[in-house]
Design an enzyme around this catalytic site. Structure first.
Site, mmCIF file in Angstrom:
data_model
loop_
_atom_site.group_PDB
_atom_site.id
_atom_site.type_symbol
_atom_site.label_atom_id
_atom_site.label_comp_id
_atom_site.label_asym_id
_atom_site.label_seq_id
_atom_site.Cartn_x
_atom_site.Cartn_y
_atom_site.Cartn_z
ATOM 1 N N ASP A 260 -64.094 14.445 47.471
ATOM 2 C CA ASP A 260 -63.453 14.844 46.224
ATOM 3 C C ASP A 260 -63.334 13.575 45.366
ATOM 4 O OD1 ASP A 260 -62.297 16.207 44.172
ATOM 5 O OD2 ASP A 260 -60.859 17.281 45.406
HETATM 6 C C1 BGC Z 1 -61.091 18.602 42.238
HETATM 7 C C2 BGC Z 1 -62.359 19.194 42.804
HETATM 8 C C3 BGC Z 1 -63.436 19.153 41.757
HETATM 9 C C4 BGC Z 1 -63.621 17.716 41.286
HETATM 10 C C5 BGC Z 1 -64.712 17.587 40.237
HETATM 11 C C6 BGC Z 1 -61.317 17.240 41.616
HETATM 12 O O1 BGC Z 1 -60.183 16.776 40.984
HETATM 13 O O2 BGC Z 1 -60.121 18.519 43.261
HETATM 14 O O3 BGC Z 1 -62.135 20.498 43.233
HETATM 15 O O4 BGC Z 1 -64.628 19.673 42.278
HETATM 16 O O5 BGC Z 1 -62.405 17.262 40.731
HETATM 17 O O6 BGC Z 1 -64.380 18.217 39.074
#
Ligand code: BGC
Length: 748
Positions: A260
């Protein structure tokens, strides 16, 4: 390209890349400026140091960067362009929690397939979805992205989404790569606070939180995303138990793990890694393939190689899945995106119809006293009241800037009853108390600047609403939450209707109480809200969640009886935040029979019942259904054998309708105590008026097994099972069967 061939090609490609370029493949960069300084994306791509970009929003820019990667950079490896596709790309479907309420996985497969087609035509190869998190705490902001509280229902919905995104196999034309996230346990954040630490026993993990991920892998998901938080004090991204033991060894996953956002860097922030080198090494030792946005791999892996702390074999093992997937997805043959022709009229109409069908099948009728719904389409004067009634932000959960504006509930009612006199009053506006982090980077999400409303101004707005309600023949209240209120970074300490909405509702109910005019509440938003007052006083309530672009039309068709609702709750509705985490599959507990008097031992709180406001699986219809007694194919089976449960369901009304037949089991005794009920089968059925259908469910040995804390193994006990079938987790029709023979165990 077929996987084995892709792997061969990927190995050849590896042979052409320098160590630095291999590390570059593991580097994923944001497409917009995060304000961190350093060389531009373009410069890094030109040097062959970028494997993937997320959120490059302009298609022309994506192509331009791809040309640089393929034609100018050493190695010439094309870039994976990625973004989150939560509930559609251009066509906006209902949010996942809403589509999960359809209890119709094939529907979710179809909508995510459309999303995949639109994204692929737009130049994206990969989405960070589906969300496979179990959400049992309504305070948590991301409940709306998942499929609810139950591992069995979520697993079916997650697998369907993977098939929708990826097609029959990775690389199918018009499809994209899926990513099951956030591995694992993210939904169990302490206190429901997004990103906070999670403590889950191995039994909770294996029985409740891991199954949707396993279902994604069984459905062929190409990628997995690690979670932000600490799991039992070890950050998920460098958690050897999760990443090595479960994912790679037990499940034999050979796809790609992406972190993440920034989580390798966060290993330092979280007080786990000493410095960037330590963080990169610990993530790499977990075979985490791609670093989303922290630049830790770029900073540290080369040095680690030189010091011998990582070998070239380690590096190759981590890069191989990335390149294999790029070949499988056909990127080497087809790296660029031609401007896709716009949908023709028939295609566009089919998508809108699918968005509407998905919404109609997902709305849940929570309450319908005295047949308040459906409303008569010949009503003359209707008051539509509430801050969510004409607000697109109450209907979507997507971060995509490209999507068309949704049809609001007000607009849908106007479309449905063009000749009626419809008076709309918004009432006091609602807003978040603290700014939403996403608006900083994604300016299209920022709301319009609103004039600050004083309490006096709000009282006057409530009075206007009461006047409109008083003058109308029927009142439709549309209340709930907006996009930025239930989302990432959007947890709440209190799950009441935000702002003055409850005051607004009370004022309208008090004014209309005598008149007996129909009052209906449509709830919108991404989480179960604590709506005790409404549940007691409003005769009819629809939970429509974030219903997508056709929301208004779908909701109006349900309100005025063109469509008979058939959705069921994928999550319990707690009475208040104080009950959280709340879920139906709880264990039985200390409650001596001799003390079981109502109000005494049946509640653990003295100020509130233990029960939900609306239970998991609940949902009414304009039809009525009657369940017969369930029958089992055998009263006794041996471990390893299956048993079939059959039940008759009759539509006892004069209206055709849908019912979701559900099957729950309870193991009476065994190696461990087991939950009082567990969903182990469901089927959504269309049952014509007055017709009877027979439905069967097969309970397999897997359904009857679980991870035992006592045995530290998967076990199927010698035991007795209760079985219930019915229309919710409170189903009453019961049967039983026994498993006799030596218990069976297996280690993961
Ligand atoms: C989220 C993810 C997401 C990523 C990219 C993060 O803050 O937890 O679920 O895929 O950002 O946007």
């Amino acid at each position: 390209m077929e996987k084995e061939l892709a792997k061969i090609k990927a190995k050849e490609c590896l042979g052409r890349l320098s160590a630095e370029q291999k590390i570059g493949q593991m580097n994923q960069l944001w497409g917009f400026d995060m304000g961190t300084g350093g060389p531009s994306i373009e410069e890094q791509i030109r040097k062959g140091l970028v494997g993937s970009c997320l959120y490059v929003m302009d298609p022309a820019e994506r192509n331009r960067l791809q040309h640089i990667a393929v034609e100018e950079a050493p190695g010439g490896v094309p870039i994976f362009f990625a973004l989150d596709i939560v509930n559609g790309h251009k066509t906006l479907f209902p949010a996942p929690i809403c589509q999960a309420s359809s209890w119709d996985p094939s529907l979710f497969e179809k909508t995510q397939a459309v999303a995949a087609g639109e994204a692929r035509a737009d130049g994206y190869h990969w989405t960070f979805f589906p969300n496979a998190d179990i959400g049992r705490d309504a305070r948590w902001g991301r409940v709306q992205e998942g499929c609810g509280e139950d591992p069995y229902l979520s697993s079916a919905m997650v697998a369907a989404q993977v098939r929708g995104f990826q097609g029959q196999e990775i690389g199918e034309e018009g499809h994209i790569l899926a990513c099951a996230k956030h591995f694992a346990g993210y939904g169990a954040a302490t206190g429901g606070r997004d990103y906070d630490e999670v403590y889950l026993s191995e039994a909770q993990l294996r029985n409740d939180y891991l199954p949707p991920f396993k279902a994604a892998i069984d459905a062929g998901v190409g990628t997995i995303m690690s979670a932000y938080m600490d799991l039992n004090n070890v950050p998920a991204t460098a958690n050897e138990f999760l990443m090595k033991e479960v994912l790679r060894r037990e499940w034999d996953f050979d796809g790609m793990v992406v972190t993440d956002a920034g989580t390798i860097g966060n290993l330092i922030t979280q007080g786990f890694a000493k410095d960037t080198e330590d963080a990169a090494l610990r993530a790499a030792k977990c075979d985490v393939n791609m670093d989303m946005g922290s630049m830790s791999y770029m900073t540290a892996l080369k040095g680690l190689l030189e010091k011998g702390q990582l070998s070239m074999e380690d590096l190759d093992r981590m890069v191989l899945p990335i390149l294999t997937l790029k070949y499988q997805m056909g990127l080497f043959d087809n790296p660029y995106t031609k401007q896709a022709p716009a949908d023709d009229e028939a295609e566009a109409a089919a998508k809108i119809e699918l968005a509407r069908t998905a919404a109609e099948r997902s709305v849940v009728l929570l309450k319908n006293e005295d047949h308040t719904l459906p409303l008569s389409p010949s009503l003359n004067k209707i008051a539509v009241i509430g801050p969510c009634a004409d607000n697109a932000a109450a209907l979507i959960s997507s971060l995509s800037p490209d999507s068309a504006g949704p049809v609001t509930v007000l607009k849908g009612i106007e479309n449905r009853l063009p000749d009626a006199q419809i008076s709309y009053v918004c009432g006091p506006k609602i807003k978040r108390d603290v700014p939403w982090v996403a608006t900083e980077f994604m300016p299209w999400l920022a709301g319009k600047e609103d004039v600050e409303e004083t309490p006096e101004m709000q009282d006057a707005l409530i009075a206007d609403a009461v006047k409109a309600a008083d003058a109308a023949d029927a009142v439709i209240m549309v209340l709930g939450e907006l996009l930025e209120m239930s989302n990432e970074h959007s947890s709440r300490a209190c799950i009441d209707l935000p702002g003055r909405q409850n005051d607004l509702l009370k004022a309208v109910m008090e004014k209309t109480a005598e008149s007996k005019k129909p009052v209906v509440l449509v709830l919108l938003g991404g989480r179960p809200l604590s709506v005790g007052y409404a549940a007691e006083h409003v005769p009819a309530i629809l939970e429509a969640w974030q219903t997508g672009q056709e929301a208004g039309n779908a909701i109006a068709r349900i309100l005025f009886g063109d469509v008979n609702p058939g959705g069921k709750l994928p999550t319990s509705f707690p009475r208040s935040a104080g009950q959280a985490p709340f879920y139906y599959a709880k264990n039985l507990s200390h409650a001596p029979e001799y003390l079981k008097k109502p109000g005494q031992w049946d509640s653990r709180y003295w100020d509130q019942p233990n029960t939900p406001l609306f239970p998991f699986g609940h949902g009414l219809s304009y039809s009525t259904f009657e369940y017969g007694q369930p029958k089992v194919s055998a009263s006794e089976i041996s471990p390893g054998e299956s048993v079939t449960v059959t039940v008759d369901i009759t539509n006892t009304s004069d209206i055709d309708g849908d019912e979701v037949a559900q099957l729950y089991i309870h193991q009476r005794y065994g190696s461990d105590s087991r939950p009082r009920r567990l969903l182990k089968g469901f089927k959504r059925l269309s049952i014509p008026a007055r017709a009877k259908v027979t439905v069967s469910f097969e309970l397999t040995a897997d359904d009857l097994s679980y991870w035992s804390s006592a045995k530290h193994a998967y076990v199927q006990d010698e035991t007795d099972f209760d079985v219930w079938t019915g229309g919710s987790s409170e189903a009453e029709n019961h049967t039983e069967f026994s498993v006799r023979g030596t218990a069976s165990y297996h280690l993961p």
